[in-house]
Design a protein around this motif. Structure first.
Motif, short mmCIF file in Angstrom:
data_model
loop_
_atom_site.label_atom_id
_atom_site.label_comp_id
_atom_site.label_asym_id
_atom_site.label_seq_id
_atom_site.Cartn_x
_atom_site.Cartn_y
_atom_site.Cartn_z
N VAL A 221 0.85 -1.20 0.00
CA VAL A 221 0.00 0.00 0.00
C VAL A 221 0.88 1.25 0.00
N ALA A 222 0.82 2.00 -1.10
CA ALA A 222 1.55 3.25 -1.22
C ALA A 222 0.65 4.39 -0.76
N THR A 223 1.15 5.27 0.12
CA THR A 223 0.31 6.36 0.63
C THR A 223 0.84 7.70 0.17
N GLU A 224 -0.08 8.66 0.02
CA GLU A 224 0.29 9.96 -0.54
C GLU A 224 -0.66 11.03 0.00
N PRO A 225 -0.32 12.34 -0.18
CA PRO A 225 -1.21 13.39 0.32
C PRO A 225 -2.44 13.57 -0.58
N ALA A 226 -3.59 13.85 0.06
CA ALA A 226 -4.80 14.15 -0.71
C ALA A 226 -4.60 15.41 -1.57
N ALA A 227 -3.64 16.27 -1.16
CA ALA A 227 -3.39 17.51 -1.92
C ALA A 227 -2.53 17.25 -3.16
N CYS A 228 -1.89 16.09 -3.22
CA CYS A 228 -1.05 15.76 -4.38
C CYS A 228 -1.19 14.26 -4.67
N PRO A 229 -2.41 13.85 -5.10
CA PRO A 229 -2.74 12.42 -5.18
C PRO A 229 -2.34 11.78 -6.50
N THR A 230 -1.05 11.71 -6.75
CA THR A 230 -0.55 11.24 -8.04
C THR A 230 -1.02 9.83 -8.39
N LEU A 231 -0.92 8.90 -7.44
CA LEU A 231 -1.26 7.50 -7.74
C LEU A 231 -2.76 7.25 -7.69
N THR A 232 -3.47 7.97 -6.80
CA THR A 232 -4.90 7.70 -6.65
C THR A 232 -5.76 8.49 -7.64
N LYS A 233 -5.27 9.66 -8.07
CA LYS A 233 -6.11 10.47 -8.98
C LYS A 233 -5.39 10.85 -10.27
N GLY A 234 -4.11 10.50 -10.39
CA GLY A 234 -3.35 10.91 -11.57
C GLY A 234 -3.64 10.03 -12.78
N THR A 235 -2.96 10.35 -13.88
CA THR A 235 -3.13 9.62 -15.14
C THR A 235 -1.81 8.94 -15.46
N PHE A 236 -1.86 7.70 -15.97
CA PHE A 236 -0.63 7.02 -16.38
C PHE A 236 -0.30 7.48 -17.79
N ALA A 237 0.78 8.23 -17.93
CA ALA A 237 1.09 8.84 -19.23
C ALA A 237 2.58 9.17 -19.31
N TYR A 238 3.04 9.43 -20.51
CA TYR A 238 4.37 10.01 -20.67
C TYR A 238 4.28 11.48 -20.25
#
Ligand SMILES: Cc1ncc(COP(=O)(O)O)c(C=O)c1O
Length: 462
Positions: A297-314
């Motif tokens: 389980v990787a955890t991150e800030p709700a203010a910078c949610p790269t893995l939970t809300k980001g897009t997989f892209a170049y």
């Protein structure tokens, strides 16, 4: 008399691993195709020569290595001995406070002189640069932990060190700046007037609080425009994750001493290095089918949610589009996260290998707000006595949630997390939390949408 529960597991000095562990062969073997980094100018795959203005060839070799094990130089091991092997603890007092049947273990990297896991890679990076005849290192820092580690490592090897420090942290954490200066490092608030990238940002946003993406642009530009200067990055890159594998290699030996196998491994993710460090030696077992039920389980800030809300892209690794384009989860290289106290987690992207593992379902992710993680930090401090940095407080929150889920399910689960740094320089953040001054920063999807419009147009297929 009842058996005493053992709470501390120490390795002997001669049990420091003599080689770093590279997960890439297992990633490939498991059928995942790591995509190449691309040139920011041509958008074509880049080779070792393209990276030569920034890094010594020895580190570039590690970046692209397909070897499973890479020997640690003796001079580096000698310095590692200042704080390694680091201890592994069982958090029995926290377990009791949570009234959970789970057993919680944590690896503590705050024992390093700079107070975090960052010296594990700063020392070898300075070593290889000194070997290559480099005079100065240019780098960036978010929370100040990386800058502290790099300044210390440079002073060990007689190198000068210029640190572009994200302006929000420069203002929030003056003692980190002074720590870096004590080792002879020069610290500039980023965006700065020193580089063209910094000047361009300031022209458009004079009040910019900065971001890791901007500070990286400044440091890369500095290194690329000075022949005697190389760039050094404290996260994201393959060789950084490789050096951090020493955490997990030690933790494997220590969990064996404890007679335990973890059911779930939790860590915080900024660019991914401390979490990959503890997780990847264990991940090999999952990828090889030996421990299929082991969760990550990787955890991150709700203010910078790269893995939970980001897009997989170049996307570009930096804001000014000087650094290579890499395949990763991203919020867009223009995304400037709110100035939350976990400065080390304010990065728009993540390590490509870690992103790949999340994309393929080998790793989960969770995001927490500032007050949630400081509440977890306070519970941890009051039970275990260590005041954690805001970054690993995300991992603590994740571990607590796992322990409460085990309680709910009535299951004895074994939880391992990485406590990657202490919070002794983060007292302003604690003061804000204790006095109810921490804004519950929400992630604004509109900001991400605006930043994603500027992704480079490179198709991606994994
Ligand atoms: C204490 C601490 N933890 C975590 C991080 C995040 O980096 P990474 O994900 O590479 O471990 C940082 C980065 O600056 C940090 O200073």
């Amino acid at each position: 008399m009842a058996d005493e529960v053992r709470t501390r597991f120490d390795l002997q000095p001669d049990q420091i691993p003599s080689a770093w562990f590279n997960l890439m062969p297992d990633i490939v073997q498991a059928g995942m195709e790591p995509l190449p980094p691309l040139s920011p100018q041509t958008r074509e795959p880049i080779g070792p020569d393209d990276l030569a203005p920034l890094f010594p060839m020895s580190l570039i070799g590690q970046e692209v290595s397909t070897e499973q094990w890479i020997d640690i130089p003796g001079e580096v091991i000698d310095i590692y001995r200042l704080w390694r092997p680091s201890p592994l603890f069982r958090a029995t007092r926290l377990e009791r406070a949570l009234d959970t049947p789970a057993r919680i273990y944590f690896k503590y990297e705050g024992v390093s002189p700079a107070g975090s896991h960052k010296p594990n890679t700063a020392v070898p990076q300075a070593f290889y640069n000194r070997e290559a005849g480099i005079r100065r290192i240019a780098t960036e820092t978010g929370a100040g932990q990386w800058g502290s580690a790099m300044a210390m490592a440079c002073s060990f090897f007689g190198l000068e060190c210029t640190v572009y420090m994200v302006k929000a942290s420069y203002e929030q954490k003056p003692y980190r700046r002074i720590f870096i200066e004590t080792f002879g490092g020069e610290v500039l608030p980023s965006p700065s007037e020193r580089t063209n990238s910094g000047k361009a940002i300031l022209a458009e946003h004079p009040d910019s609080t900065g971001s890791l993406g901007i500070a990286i642009s400044e440091a890369v530009e500095d290194a690329a425009t000075h022949a005697d200067t190389n760039y050094s990055l404290g996260s994201v890159l393959g060789h950084v994750l490789l050096h951090q594998s020493i955490i997990g290699l030690e933790a494997q030996q220590q969990m064996e001493m404890a007679g335990e196998r973890p059911d779930v491994i939790v860590g915080c993710v900024g660019g991914g290095s401390n979490y990959a460090g503890i997780a990847y030696p264990f991940m090999a077992g999952k990828l090889r089918g030996e421990t299929p039920d082991l969760r990550f389980v990787a955890t991150e800030p709700a203010a910078c949610p790269t893995l939970t809300k980001g897009t997989f892209a170049y996307d570009f690794g930096d804001t000014a589009q000087i650094a290579p384009i890499v395949p990763m989860y991203t919020l867009g290289h223009d995304f400037v996260p709110a100035p939350v106290h976990a400065g080390g987690l304010r990065y728009h992207g993540d390590s490509p290998s870690l992103s790949l593992l999340v994309k393929h379902g080998y790793m989960e992710a969770a995001a927490y707000t500032q007050n949630q993680i400081f509440e977890a930090a306070r519970q941890f401090a009051t039970t275990q006595g260590i005041v954690p940095a805001p970054e690993p407080s995300h991992a603590i929150k994740g571990a607590i949630d796992e322990a409460l889920a085990a309680k709910e399910a009535g299951e004895e689960r074994v939880i391992l997390f990485n406590l990657c740094g202490h919070g002794h320089f983060d007292m302003q953040a604690y003061d804000d939390f204790l006095n109810g001054r921490l804004p519950e920063v929400e992630f604004d999807v509109a900001d991400e949408e605006a930043a994603l419009v500027n992704l480079p147009e490179v198709p991606i297929d994994v």
